[in-house]
Design an enzyme around this catalytic site. Sequence first.
Site, short mmCIF file in Angstrom:
data_model
loop_
_atom_site.label_atom_id
_atom_site.label_comp_id
_atom_site.label_asym_id
_atom_site.label_seq_id
_atom_site.Cartn_x
_atom_site.Cartn_y
_atom_site.Cartn_z
N TYR A 1 61.31 34.05 -6.88
CA TYR A 1 61.18 34.26 -5.44
C TYR A 1 59.77 34.78 -5.19
O TYR A 1 59.38 35.82 -5.72
CB TYR A 1 62.20 35.26 -4.90
CG TYR A 1 61.96 35.57 -3.44
CD1 TYR A 1 62.40 34.69 -2.45
CD2 TYR A 1 61.27 36.71 -3.04
CE1 TYR A 1 62.16 34.94 -1.11
CE2 TYR A 1 61.02 36.97 -1.70
CZ TYR A 1 61.47 36.09 -0.75
OH TYR A 1 61.21 36.34 0.57
N LYS B 1 53.99 44.89 -0.31
CA LYS B 1 55.06 45.89 -0.32
C LYS B 1 54.52 47.31 -0.42
O LYS B 1 54.08 47.89 0.55
CB LYS B 1 56.08 45.57 -1.41
CG LYS B 1 56.94 44.35 -1.05
CD LYS B 1 58.17 44.27 -1.88
CE LYS B 1 59.01 43.05 -1.52
NZ LYS B 1 59.63 43.10 -0.19
N ASP C 1 52.43 37.70 -9.76
CA ASP C 1 52.94 38.18 -8.47
C ASP C 1 53.48 39.61 -8.65
O ASP C 1 54.62 39.80 -9.06
CB ASP C 1 54.04 37.23 -7.98
CG ASP C 1 54.62 37.65 -6.64
OD1 ASP C 1 54.32 38.76 -6.18
OD2 ASP C 1 55.40 36.86 -6.06
N TYR D 1 67.23 37.63 7.40
CA TYR D 1 68.32 37.49 6.43
C TYR D 1 69.63 38.02 6.99
O TYR D 1 70.39 38.70 6.29
CB TYR D 1 67.96 38.19 5.12
CG TYR D 1 67.04 37.36 4.25
CD1 TYR D 1 67.56 36.48 3.31
CD2 TYR D 1 65.66 37.45 4.38
CE1 TYR D 1 66.73 35.70 2.53
CE2 TYR D 1 64.81 36.66 3.61
CZ TYR D 1 65.36 35.80 2.68
OH TYR D 1 64.53 35.01 1.91
#
Length: 421
Positions: A142, A263, A234, A15
């Site tokens: 996302y 994560k 999610d 990114y």
Amino acid sequence: MNLSERDRAVNWHPYTQMKTAHDIIPIVRGEGIYLFDDKGNKYMDAVSSWWVTLHGHAHPHIAKRVSEQLHTLEQVIFAGFTHEPAVQLSENLLKIIPENQKKVFYSDNGSTAVEVALKMCIQYAHNQNHKKTKILALNNAYHGDTFGAMSVSGRSAWTQPFGEMLFEVVFIDVPTAKNLKGLKEYIQNISEEIACFIYEPLIQGAAGMLMYQPEDLSELMKFCREQKILMIQDEVFTGFGRTGKLFAADHLSEQPDIMCFSKGLTGGTIPMGITSCSQEIFDAFLSDDQYKTLFHGHSFTANPLACIAALASMELLLKKDTLQCIDLIAKKHAEFVTILERHPKVEKVRQTGTILAWEIISSQKTSYFNDIGKLLYKEFMKRGIILRPLGNVMYLVPPYCTTAEELNLIYRHIIEVLDCF
């Protein structure tokens, strides 16, 4: 050449527009909420390094457990073999997530955890000779950067180059008290074609920390259950305490069929993804027919080091002290909300647990590409605080080791920076 120059010679960062990226900072050490660069400067990591570092950097308990495991078993193929860390991690995780979750499938990261979940749902229908291939997802979603995960994410500048290559998805708005009736009617008309509904519970992180209410999501989940639509929750971002409870699922009255984790799973130590599922999902793949097997796997599936890191992180997470720290951060954020709401340059302040977000009023529209984000990032870095705005959307997601004093310091700098812009 210094480390930054050597990096620029060989690395391509995520990114990041590499032509204009002149501020790549070499980090040489981490401790707690702090990261230290090669010049001795320290930075408060107020975003948990892309939301992964639960307990702070280089946590001694996790480091000790991983080091011990490294001297015992570092890797083994997970097809036809198993090991204690993988079994124990699955056992421990299944004890604290919704009770209908019965099986664990390991992968490498959040995107692949989502890919596994999507394949489970599509093949669940296929194995039973049902033609259900459409997927229901939320606008602005996302779910990752692999092709399946991009397909179920909201269409944006990030996905635009690949638009014609993404599979068709039915997108709906997040549920609210006002639109639930219309959403139900719309879904009911196409329910026989829908294999699953995938969603980020309560918070759409990358979209700008957009938040919605648990009662509205619960009602939509109940309706999907009635329509026999499988649900993928999610929790890659929201899992492991971020919402103030262990999981976003703990805010809901309905249970999903499949859950995705990554994560904070390993406390930010080693990459790992998990997809859990109900017994019903798992049973649909049990057959004498080899073609009904879930043909998915990764070289480092259930890597023992990652499993141990996750076990160690979970041990820390469930400690009374950690739960109290999560509660402290949530309460401190709630107090700061009242200050932010009065600031003339701030709007749309929102908070869920340890996640706090707000928008900077700007002449440009609210967007990831709003130029003010880069200016804010640089200003906070000068002050020794890592905040990575999503355009003009600012947010705080601190590690759980962050003290009240450190939070107060971050809050003070935020107000000072806002006063300057």
